[in-house]
Design an enzyme around this catalytic site. Structure first.
Site, mmCIF file in Angstrom:
data_model
loop_
_atom_site.group_PDB
_atom_site.id
_atom_site.type_symbol
_atom_site.label_atom_id
_atom_site.label_comp_id
_atom_site.label_asym_id
_atom_site.label_seq_id
_atom_site.Cartn_x
_atom_site.Cartn_y
_atom_site.Cartn_z
ATOM 1 N N PRO A 52 -18.820 -23.031 49.706
ATOM 2 C CA PRO A 52 -18.190 -24.207 50.318
ATOM 3 C C PRO A 52 -17.117 -23.782 51.301
ATOM 4 O O PRO A 52 -15.997 -24.255 51.241
ATOM 5 C CB PRO A 52 -17.613 -24.943 49.108
ATOM 6 C CG PRO A 52 -17.317 -23.890 48.107
ATOM 7 C CD PRO A 52 -18.363 -22.812 48.330
ATOM 8 N N CYS A 53 -17.476 -22.905 52.203
ATOM 9 C CA CYS A 53 -16.509 -22.374 53.148
ATOM 10 C C CYS A 53 -15.901 -23.500 53.988
ATOM 11 O O CYS A 53 -14.840 -23.352 54.563
ATOM 12 C CB CYS A 53 -17.170 -21.327 54.037
ATOM 13 S SG CYS A 53 -18.885 -21.680 54.413
ATOM 14 N N HIS A 54 -16.576 -24.632 54.026
ATOM 15 C CA HIS A 54 -16.048 -25.755 54.801
ATOM 16 C C HIS A 54 -14.828 -26.349 54.113
ATOM 17 O O HIS A 54 -14.094 -27.122 54.678
ATOM 18 C CB HIS A 54 -17.150 -26.804 54.986
ATOM 19 C CG HIS A 54 -17.719 -27.311 53.723
ATOM 20 N ND1 HIS A 54 -18.891 -26.801 53.181
ATOM 21 C CD2 HIS A 54 -17.286 -28.254 52.868
ATOM 22 C CE1 HIS A 54 -19.119 -27.460 52.046
ATOM 23 N NE2 HIS A 54 -18.171 -28.340 51.835
#
Length: 109
Positions: A52-54
């Site tokens: 979930p780098c966002h």
DNA sequence: AGATTGACGCGAA
DNA sequence: CTTCGCGCCAATC
């Protein structure tokens, strides 16, 4: 790649509706200053698709511009879809969405 | 081994 | 508030 792997493990633990800053993650890895290294790790993320780098944003709550997912606007949309609150400044509401390793004490009052 | 860079963070002007 | 610069860490050339 202990550091790199460490970053992935931490980012993976970020729940929906919450965001963590690079510095926050860097702190968890043990290197509280490796904020840049964190971004570097995510950039090299071998499994970025599942990370979930966002949910990883700046301390200011701002999003990465032009480097990710196709644009910060897209990232913002993703975060909003997760439940992350945004301010009129177009930034993440770190006041409420700053991720914490500790679970909610009151379990939602 | 040395030099450079990069999804950062913060202080100062 | 905006812009500039320095420091930090890890990876790459």
């Amino acid at each position: 790649m202990g550091f790199n792997d460490r970053v992935y493990e931490i980012v993976r633990q970020i729940p929906e509706g919450k965001v963590a800053s690079y510095g926050q993650i860097a702190y968890m890895t043990g290197s509280w200053r490796a904020s840049r290294a964190v971004g570097y790790a995510l950039h090299n993320s071998p499994h970025h698709a599942k990370l979930p780098c966002h949910r990883v944003v700046f301390k200011d709550g701002r999003l990465t511009t032009g480097f990710a997912f196709g644009g910060k606007d897209v990232q913002r949309d993703m975060l909003e879809a997760e439940g992350v609150v945004f301010t009129a400044d177009g930034r993440v509401d770190m006041i409420k969405c700053c991720w914490s390793t500790q679970e909610a004490p009151g379990a939602g009052d």
